[in-house]
Design a protein around this motif. Sequence first.
Motif, PDB file in Angstrom:
ATOM      1  N   ASN A  53       0.812  -1.223   0.000  1.00  0.00           N
ATOM      2  CA  ASN A  53       0.000   0.000   0.000  1.00  0.00           C
ATOM      3  C   ASN A  53       0.846   1.275   0.000  1.00  0.00           C
ATOM      4  O   ASN A  53       0.748   2.087  -0.922  1.00  0.00           O
ATOM      5  N   TYR A  54       1.679   1.454   1.000  1.00  0.00           N
ATOM      6  CA  TYR A  54       2.411   2.713   1.089  1.00  0.00           C
ATOM      7  C   TYR A  54       3.447   2.843  -0.016  1.00  0.00           C
ATOM      8  O   TYR A  54       3.637   3.926  -0.590  1.00  0.00           O
ATOM      9  N   LEU A  70       1.676   3.885  -3.080  1.00  0.00           N
ATOM     10  CA  LEU A  70       1.153   5.242  -2.917  1.00  0.00           C
ATOM     11  C   LEU A  70       2.248   6.287  -3.107  1.00  0.00           C
ATOM     12  O   LEU A  70       2.093   7.258  -3.855  1.00  0.00           O
ATOM     13  N   CYS A 101       2.403  11.791   1.599  1.00  0.00           N
ATOM     14  CA  CYS A 101       1.298  11.710   0.629  1.00  0.00           C
ATOM     15  C   CYS A 101       0.103  12.511   1.146  1.00  0.00           C
ATOM     16  O   CYS A 101      -1.021  12.015   1.236  1.00  0.00           O
ATOM     17  N   ALA A 125      -3.387   7.513   2.290  1.00  0.00           N
ATOM     18  CA  ALA A 125      -3.444   6.051   2.316  1.00  0.00           C
ATOM     19  C   ALA A 125      -3.950   5.525   0.986  1.00  0.00           C
ATOM     20  O   ALA A 125      -4.723   6.188   0.288  1.00  0.00           O
TER      21      ALA A 125
END
Lengths: 464, 464
Positions: free
Chosen positions: A59-60, A63, A303, A308
């Motif tokens: 995820n991160y 992102l 971000c 998220a």
Amino acid sequence: MPTCEDGFFDYLRAIDCSDVEVYAISEGSVVFPKVPLMRIEGPVAVVQLLETPFVNLVNYASLVTTNAARHRFVAGKEKSLLEFGLRRAQGPDGGISASRYCYMGGFDATSNVAAGRLFGIPLRGTHSHAFVSSFMSLDEIVDKTLQSYDGSSTCEDFVSLVQTWLNRIKRTNSLRGAFGETNQSELAAFTSYALALPNNFLALVDTYDVMSSGVPNFCAVALALNEFGYKATGIRLDSGDLAYLSIEARKFFGALEKEFAIPEFGKTIITASNDLNEETIDALNKQGHEMDSFGIGTYLVTCYSQAALGCVFKLVEINNQPRMKLSEDVTKVSIPCKKRCYRLYGREGYPLVDIMTGANEPTPKVGERILCRHPFNESKRAYVVPQHVEELLKCYWPGDSGVKREELPTLKNTRDRCMQHLEHMRPDHMRRLNPTPYKVSVSAKLYDFIHFLWLNEAPVGELQ
Amino acid sequence: MPTCEDGFFDYLRAIDCSDVEVYAISEGSVVFPKVPLMRIEGPVAVVQLLETPFVNLVNYASLVTTNAARHRFVAGKEKSLLEFGLRRAQGPDGGISASRYCYMGGFDATSNVAAGRLFGIPLRGTHSHAFVSSFMSLDEIVDKTLQSYDGSSTCEDFVSLVQTWLNRIKRTNSLRGAFGETNQSELAAFTSYALALPNNFLALVDTYDVMSSGVPNFCAVALALNEFGYKATGIRLDSGDLAYLSIEARKFFGALEKEFAIPEFGKTIITASNDLNEETIDALNKQGHEMDSFGIGTYLVTCYSQAALGCVFKLVEINNQPRMKLSEDVTKVSIPCKKRCYRLYGREGYPLVDIMTGANEPTPKVGERILCRHPFNESKRAYVVPQHVEELLKCYWPGDSGVKREELPTLKNTRDRCMQHLEHMRPDHMRRLNPTPYKVSVSAKLYDFIHFLWLNEAPVGELQ
């Protein structure tokens, strides 16, 4: 009362991933919603233990790489982009991950020394404001000697040379009256820094006042360095009206290039920082500026505009039985079955569409017409004749299956892939405002199967 | 050409922090802008190396603790708050830090097992949707025996018992027609889960349909467990209209409590999750609901509404000379000098004001009037007679100075301090909308000194 039996811990102790296979889209690839980033096969209990770590790691990373690529897109290819986020990142590991994935997404360097050492990312930075204010005067500089760049001569009193140059600059016709007394602690800091790092003299010029102190002080040191064969790196602006200050500094450099006939001095690098993000860079570009390089921290690594990414992990098949998560919200409906995923390319070299098929369907073939269907919308369908077919999910962990394992590329190679992928997207998919959505489809067979399941599995009242 | 001399690496190798002293406000304290969270003393080069690590460690930790405290504030003291953020956190360490500091800020438990083990945070969670959809039918359950809670008897066929209870529920007068056939894979999953963890049966009830499948299936298993002395923990709602569903589920539990005379069954715990944050919890509270517990992830751990905190590190004194960073923006002007910081409490036990003094000024005394001045605004000043004086900066790293080092409290103690500090704030400082700003001041002597420096050090054109 114990919450579980000792046997469970024995089971956990004995677990390994020899029965697990992990397929993934190669890191650095451009990806689209609905196409699985990874396919994990194996015993359900083991695979469930992998869910949270995999989702956390994907995820991160995805992102922040995307965020970096967006910043690169708006800044343009010519600008140098420096990641300056460590102090604002979400924990030490957030900072390390940020540096790694910002580089992958198109940044040129980081100020995070640990990340540079771990991953080989180029390092770039300046001194701090505190370094400037830690000096009181030029008297504090003890060792004033500087060997020339080629080693052929030595400047015995670099401090005096700097002062001489400051006076020369002050007396030039084109800059007469442009500044008065500059800040002496700043001049001492710059001089000291240049003596320590004559090959890498990049000065932060806004501790006192950019145009009446920082830039003249920088130029005095830079011209003194130039006399001994060194080329100053540039300045950094960290506050104020960056566009205006960069234009004024550029004029100042240009005047000195002319006055002292120092080729390229007008092109001295101007780096800007101070809460920059996609929007501010876009605005700076629109109003015009003279910056060569941007240092971006907070908004990049945290971000900030979307903190998220919501990738999830879904069970799509168990014991050869397809499983499908239904939801009133069609964007949350999962696509069942073990699948293969392809990217189909058109004549111009652009990707046209991604297509998912059942694992046992034949691979789409170059030059052969194939029907691509929207997974949920009956009327959205198109025939495509691919000029090139790329299988997206590759085996990065074969377990004991004997499947050939893909080599893990270096970070540099992954970054190159990312740059190349972004370059090869059709421009209308990439524009910031109202981009054309890239199409993600399923094969006719998978479409029919999804809708058969849907009709037969949906409990009453589930789909409204 | 090497960018630095070997001697620099020798210097780095030999560095230690024996000459450094670190003073900090105790972790878990409520703090306010302008009051330094830490004071670091030592050789400037060593202290500069500490800048980025300290700022990185303080920023996110303070941010996410504050975010957790805000969520606790809006949820109220009675609700149970569970941190469910690991999969969306910014990297693995972001996740671990989040779990630790959310607990400190007032959460009750985490689903992050690693954080539970590392820091002793209570663990709480449910099974996943994938666990439910991995079952096909009740036939898959092989071992159907359940020993009673007190060990006195054994249920030989718990699966049949669950089916019996499901039929009983269906036939109750008050629930007649409330639901038809429930989903059998869900029932199998719940039954299997209860057999494995009869003391901790918390079921995720929204994989298919909450009221026509999830809740009846849960109740059938819970009532079967009840027959053998176990109390089911509760349900989790993860989608849909949470307020409505919680009210309907509560009615369902209440009807069964009455029908089968099972005390407290109506109070079965209802946990909700699904992109919750301060605003959604506030809205749920306003419309009314029956939830006992909230599981909060993404918005909590990534601090979505403000993803970064901007703490900075400033040089305030060097070789006994004060240093001050000026700026056109008065909020960025740093307060010079090595300082001591105090919190002054009033008669009602609330903190009244924080005051910074020069390091050598006398400590404010209980019952003695002291002038507190706004650091930059001449007209803002007040006399305060403190009933209690707390020194804020305490020595957590004395180096070789011989100063007594504060004990590091346990996480639990830090959490207690945080709860107690929040409790003792005056309510008007704590309200979500338009809170009264808490006053941060300097002593009269420090005020005069700041303004003396300002007038004498500001370069021309700096302050407009």
